[in-house]
Design a protein around this motif. Structure first.
Motif, mmCIF file in Angstrom:
data_model
loop_
_atom_site.group_PDB
_atom_site.id
_atom_site.type_symbol
_atom_site.label_atom_id
_atom_site.label_comp_id
_atom_site.label_asym_id
_atom_site.label_seq_id
_atom_site.Cartn_x
_atom_site.Cartn_y
_atom_site.Cartn_z
ATOM 1 N N UNK A 23 -44.032 -71.056 67.730
ATOM 2 C CA UNK A 23 -43.710 -72.479 67.853
ATOM 3 C C UNK A 23 -42.202 -72.642 67.692
ATOM 4 N N UNK A 24 -41.591 -73.392 68.598
ATOM 5 C CA UNK A 24 -40.157 -73.598 68.556
ATOM 6 C C UNK A 24 -39.755 -74.456 67.367
ATOM 7 N N UNK A 25 -38.535 -74.244 66.895
ATOM 8 C CA UNK A 25 -37.996 -75.077 65.838
ATOM 9 C C UNK A 25 -37.559 -76.434 66.378
ATOM 10 N N UNK A 26 -37.144 -77.309 65.497
ATOM 11 C CA UNK A 26 -36.723 -78.651 65.916
ATOM 12 C C UNK A 26 -35.567 -79.120 65.043
ATOM 13 N N UNK A 27 -34.852 -80.142 65.553
ATOM 14 C CA UNK A 27 -33.733 -80.722 64.823
ATOM 15 C C UNK A 27 -33.740 -82.233 64.999
ATOM 16 N N UNK A 28 -33.160 -82.929 64.034
ATOM 17 C CA UNK A 28 -33.012 -84.383 64.133
ATOM 18 C C UNK A 28 -31.556 -84.768 64.416
ATOM 19 N N UNK A 29 -30.690 -83.769 64.460
ATOM 20 C CA UNK A 29 -29.276 -84.034 64.618
ATOM 21 C C UNK A 29 -28.903 -84.150 66.089
ATOM 22 N N UNK A 30 -27.760 -84.757 66.347
ATOM 23 C CA UNK A 30 -27.149 -84.790 67.675
ATOM 24 C C UNK A 30 -25.713 -84.307 67.533
ATOM 25 N N UNK A 31 -25.152 -83.829 68.628
ATOM 26 C CA UNK A 31 -23.805 -83.293 68.549
ATOM 27 C C UNK A 31 -23.114 -83.272 69.890
ATOM 28 N N UNK A 87 -31.329 -76.823 62.075
ATOM 29 C CA UNK A 87 -32.759 -77.032 62.282
ATOM 30 C C UNK A 87 -33.381 -77.695 61.058
ATOM 31 N N UNK A 88 -34.263 -78.659 61.331
ATOM 32 C CA UNK A 88 -35.047 -79.239 60.241
ATOM 33 C C UNK A 88 -36.385 -78.519 60.091
ATOM 34 N N UNK A 89 -36.793 -77.803 61.166
ATOM 35 C CA UNK A 89 -37.997 -76.965 61.085
ATOM 36 C C UNK A 89 -37.709 -75.662 61.808
ATOM 37 N N UNK A 90 -37.904 -74.545 61.126
ATOM 38 C CA UNK A 90 -37.597 -73.237 61.688
ATOM 39 C C UNK A 90 -38.664 -72.808 62.696
ATOM 40 N N UNK A 91 -38.316 -71.922 63.637
ATOM 41 C CA UNK A 91 -39.347 -71.364 64.533
ATOM 42 C C UNK A 91 -40.424 -70.655 63.722
ATOM 43 N N UNK A 92 -41.658 -70.768 64.192
ATOM 44 C CA UNK A 92 -42.789 -70.261 63.414
ATOM 45 C C UNK A 92 -43.613 -69.289 64.259
ATOM 46 N N UNK A 93 -43.823 -68.088 63.708
ATOM 47 C CA UNK A 93 -44.676 -67.097 64.357
ATOM 48 C C UNK A 93 -46.127 -67.424 64.010
ATOM 49 N N UNK A 94 -46.878 -67.934 64.977
ATOM 50 C CA UNK A 94 -48.230 -68.422 64.709
ATOM 51 C C UNK A 94 -49.272 -67.314 64.747
ATOM 52 N N UNK A 95 -49.268 -66.526 65.844
ATOM 53 C CA UNK A 95 -50.362 -65.577 66.074
ATOM 54 C C UNK A 95 -49.802 -64.299 66.681
ATOM 55 N N UNK A 96 -50.334 -63.162 66.243
ATOM 56 C CA UNK A 96 -50.159 -61.899 66.965
ATOM 57 C C UNK A 96 -51.537 -61.414 67.391
ATOM 58 N N UNK A 97 -51.706 -61.277 68.700
ATOM 59 C CA UNK A 97 -53.008 -60.897 69.261
ATOM 60 C C UNK A 97 -52.902 -59.497 69.842
ATOM 61 N N UNK A 98 -53.614 -58.549 69.235
ATOM 62 C CA UNK A 98 -53.552 -57.157 69.677
ATOM 63 C C UNK A 98 -54.653 -56.868 70.692
ATOM 64 N N UNK A 99 -54.282 -56.120 71.717
ATOM 65 C CA UNK A 99 -55.251 -55.711 72.728
ATOM 66 C C UNK A 99 -55.953 -54.434 72.268
ATOM 67 N N UNK A 100 -57.262 -54.452 72.284
ATOM 68 C CA UNK A 100 -58.025 -53.278 71.851
ATOM 69 C C UNK A 100 -58.106 -52.252 72.977
ATOM 70 N N UNK A 101 -58.134 -50.984 72.597
ATOM 71 C CA UNK A 101 -58.276 -49.927 73.587
ATOM 72 C C UNK A 101 -56.934 -49.397 74.058
ATOM 73 N N UNK A 102 -56.961 -48.378 74.899
ATOM 74 C CA UNK A 102 -55.720 -47.716 75.336
ATOM 75 C C UNK A 102 -55.006 -48.419 76.487
ATOM 76 N N UNK A 103 -55.661 -49.387 77.140
ATOM 77 C CA UNK A 103 -55.066 -50.024 78.315
ATOM 78 C C UNK A 103 -53.979 -51.009 77.924
ATOM 79 N N UNK A 104 -52.897 -51.020 78.691
ATOM 80 C CA UNK A 104 -51.813 -51.950 78.436
ATOM 81 C C UNK A 104 -52.049 -53.259 79.185
#
Length: 684
Positions: free
Chosen positions: A358-366, A374-391
């Motif tokens: 999820x992207x971060x956000x800001x309330x400031x202008x410049x 940033x008022x909210x930092x970027x957030x790593x929500x999910x890591x989804x691993x693929x099962x098996x040897x196939x890419x």
């Protein structure tokens, strides 16, 4: 150009796999490349060096050698002990055969492409015949102790040179026996460490060229069993070697990242006696150069630093211009990032897992160029691993951020995402499709999913609440197609879908009636990106030779603006770019704006302004800022280019005033590579 609040993303931790081997198509214009993760890529030199085919890797398929045979058939072999033929139409490993000698270290095709020779762990050299539909074991040649690390056919197909540790040998094809065995260190006194012959070439005039772990390139008279010439080109190992078709030039790659050219030159001007001379050193890589190739006009090298480098030979280039430019390719010519605009999510695709942020956000202008807190930092929500040897082949997240899908060679997965509580639920009983899928694309309203498949077909799935899907229809070109679809572009109103197949044909379908609507006129280059304008339903197409066209889907013809572009031509600096456009989007606030990017620039193309001619600077934004208003209006042209973000893997509009760009600086991923060979540098 327009002002945007830019989300500058640098947390996509992509580390491209190193280049393991190369195969230049004889008397062709394509280069096959295999990476250390087992992925295979095909570059089309005639289509501006475009990466037209990508076959993702497999954990059990480590490719040690590639070769072309029987024209345009591509074979690979590796430490799994199997010989694999790749289906370049379906972009998959088509069929395999057991080599029968343990891990395969080397493979080479004869001059006619009818036979394959493999060098195995058990010291054997085996011959396979290339037949329609596969390969067939033919015979075993003389087996000796020690793995066979490299092979080379004589141009007349009468002998094979096989390199091992401390020795190489010449095998007669007719009898299958070794007719010469030469120790590469017999003339060196008190050598305590073994010498590995990493690469070998058997020339038509009876000369054998070897590259070894002592940093030497040696030339042998195999009939006499004597050393003719020896060149120490490196203090560490020489790992790869390739010979020009005319046998007057050789390129070698070393473990220090350097490549060298050796040329056969006359000893005296106008004389008949010739000798091999090391003429050109190049340092384009930071790590091992495990693969080299020699085209008629260029030296090609691939390193463990993931770079493919094409160095033109100036004496072979007829016109000193665009064809004489050094080219470096590090990142794929396709998108590995998808964006959920409404939910402000980014999905990153790796070889065996996905990451949702999820992207971060800001309330400031410049002011312009100012970095906002940033008022909210970027957030790593999910890591989804693929099962098996196939890419993973492809992946996508829906615009609303509630659906996520990905596909491997044999499985298609669809998930329901809830970001408020961060939950991921797999959709059960997804329809059985013709796999693999090569691109996934959600509709603008997130109610449909389009799956690009083989033989030119596109599957249309309807997404159901609270978490299900059903197969609605399969779209197919009326004349049939043997190639897979690799690019999709749905319209915002849900009425049209454009699909590009491997034969570079662009088919447009009506999604209301599920019928074929029209075909865009064919062009001689691959399509690198396309998108449908949300208000006009005009299809904007970028080709690999940097040409841009606009096609009206309702009227089934090129637009007036496109005909103007074709008549006047695009700027020379635009056409001479190395990397293709990988993404196209539009700004709803300005219908005349087209937003597009490649690896090194982001461009806003304003169709309401005149096209620049070659006498006008293409990048003139800094100059225009210093001019008064009246002079500025006279020098305005259609192209507004920004090169601030590099290398640029993805860029898209989140809304009218907000833009997200994803960068992957070269040095960021090079710090994650293994340490290169330490070299003593002057003054340190």
């Amino acid at each position: 150009m327009g002002e945007f609040e830019v989300h500058r993303v640098r947390f996509f931790g992509l580390v491209p796999a190193g280049v393991r081997c190369l195969a230049y198509q004889p008397r062709g214009s394509r280069l096959a490349l295999a990476r250390t993760d087992g992925a295979v890529e095909v570059y089309n030199f005639a289509a501006n060096y475009y990466q037209e085919k990508v076959i993702p890797g497999h954990d059990a398929r480590a490719v040690e050698s590639l070769c072309w045979a029987a024209g345009d058939r591509l074979f690979g072999a590796g430490l799994s002990g199997d010989i694999t033929e790749y289906d370049l139409s379906r972009l998959s490993a088509a069929r395999g055969a057991d080599g029968g000698g343990g891990p395969i270290w080397s493979m080479a095709a004869n001059s006619t492409g009818t036979q394959l020779a493999i060098g195995c762990e058990d010291g054997s050299v085996k011959i396979f015949q290339v037949v329609p539909g596969g390969i067939q074991f033919e015979r075993n040649l003389d087996r000796r102790k020690g793995r066979v690390l490299c092979l080379s056919w004589h141009p007349s197909d009468t002998h094979i040179a096989a390199g091992s540790i401390d020795v190489f040998r010449i095998i007669d094809i007719t009898s299958g026996q070794t007719v010469q065995r030469i120790m590469v260190n017999y003339h060196v006194e008190k050598v305590k460490r073994e010498c590995v012959v990493w690469a070998i070439a058997l020339l038509s005039r009876g000369t054998v060229v070897t590259a070894d772990s002592f940093g030497r390139v040696q030339f042998w008279d195999w009939q006499q069993g004597t050393l003719a010439e020896s060149h120490t080109v490196s203090t560490s190992a020489v790992l790869s070697l390739a010979v020009a078709e005319k046998e007057d030039s050789i390129v070698v790659g070393t473990s220090t990242g350097a490549t060298y050219q050796l040329q056969l030159l006359p000893v005296k001007l106008g004389g008949s006696e010739k000798r091999w001379v090391r003429t050109k050193p190049f340092q384009h890589h930071s790590h091992d150069v495990r693969a080299v190739a020699h085209s008629p006009t260029a030296l090609i090298s691939g390193g463990l630093d993931a770079q493919l480098v094409i160095r033109p030979l100036m004496e072979k280039v007829q016109k000193k211009g665009y064809d004489a430019v050094l080219r470096k390719f590090t990142f794929p010519h396709r998108r590995l990032v998808s964006c959920a605009r409404k939910a402000r999510l980014l999905l990153f695709q790796f070889s065996q897992h996905l990451e949702l942020w999820r992207l971060g956000s800001t309330r400031e202008t410049g002011k312009d160029g100012e970095v906002l807190p940033l008022c909210r930092m970027p957030e790593h929500l999910v890591q989804l691993k693929s099962k098996g040897p196939e890419h993973i082949y492809c992946s996508c997240v829906s615009p609303c951020g509630t659906w996520l899908g990905y596909c491997t060679a044999s499985r298609f997965h669809l998930y329901r995402v809830r970001c408020d509580g961060i939950s991921l639920r797999k959709v059960p009983k997804v329809p059985k499709l013709l796999l693999p899928a090569y691109q996934l694309q959600f509709s603008a309203d997130s109610n449909s999913l389009f799956v690009a498949s083989a033989r030119g077909s596109v599957h249309v799935l309807q997404l159901l609440e609270p978490g299900g899907c059903q197969h609605l229809h399969t779209l197919r070109p009326p004349s049939g197609c043997s190639e897979a679809v690799y690019l999709l572009a749905p319209s915002t109103d849900g009425h049209w879908l454009a699909a590009v197949s491997g034969d570079w044909a662009i088919h447009v379908y009506n999604l209301k009636s599920f019928k074929h609507h029209c075909v865009v006129p064919s062009y001689s280059c691959a399509v690198s990106a396309l998108a449908i304008h949300p208000s006009t339903n005009n299809l904007v197409i970028a080709y690999s030779d940097q040409q841009l066209v606009e096609f009206s889907i309702p009227e089934q013809q090129y637009t007036a603006w496109s005909r103007t572009v074709q008549r006047r031509g695009l700027h020379r600096c635009w056409l001479e770019r190395d990397t293709p456009i990988t993404h196209i989007t539009f700004n709803p606030k300005n219908p005349s704006h087209i937003l597009l990017h490649d690896t090194y620039l982001f461009c806003v193309l304003d169709k309401s302004l005149p096209l620049p001619d070659d006498s006008t600077p293409l990048m003139n934004q800094s100059t225009l800022k210093q001019l008064p208003e009246t002079a500025r209006k006279r020098q305005l042209h259609a192209f507004k280019i920004c090169k601030k973000f590099q290398p640029l893997l993805f860029a898209d509009l989140l809304d009218e005033n907000s833009l997200v760009v994803v960068e992957r600086p070269i040095m960021d991923f090079k710090t994650q590579l293994p340490l290169p060979v330490q070299q003593k540098k002057f003054g340190t």
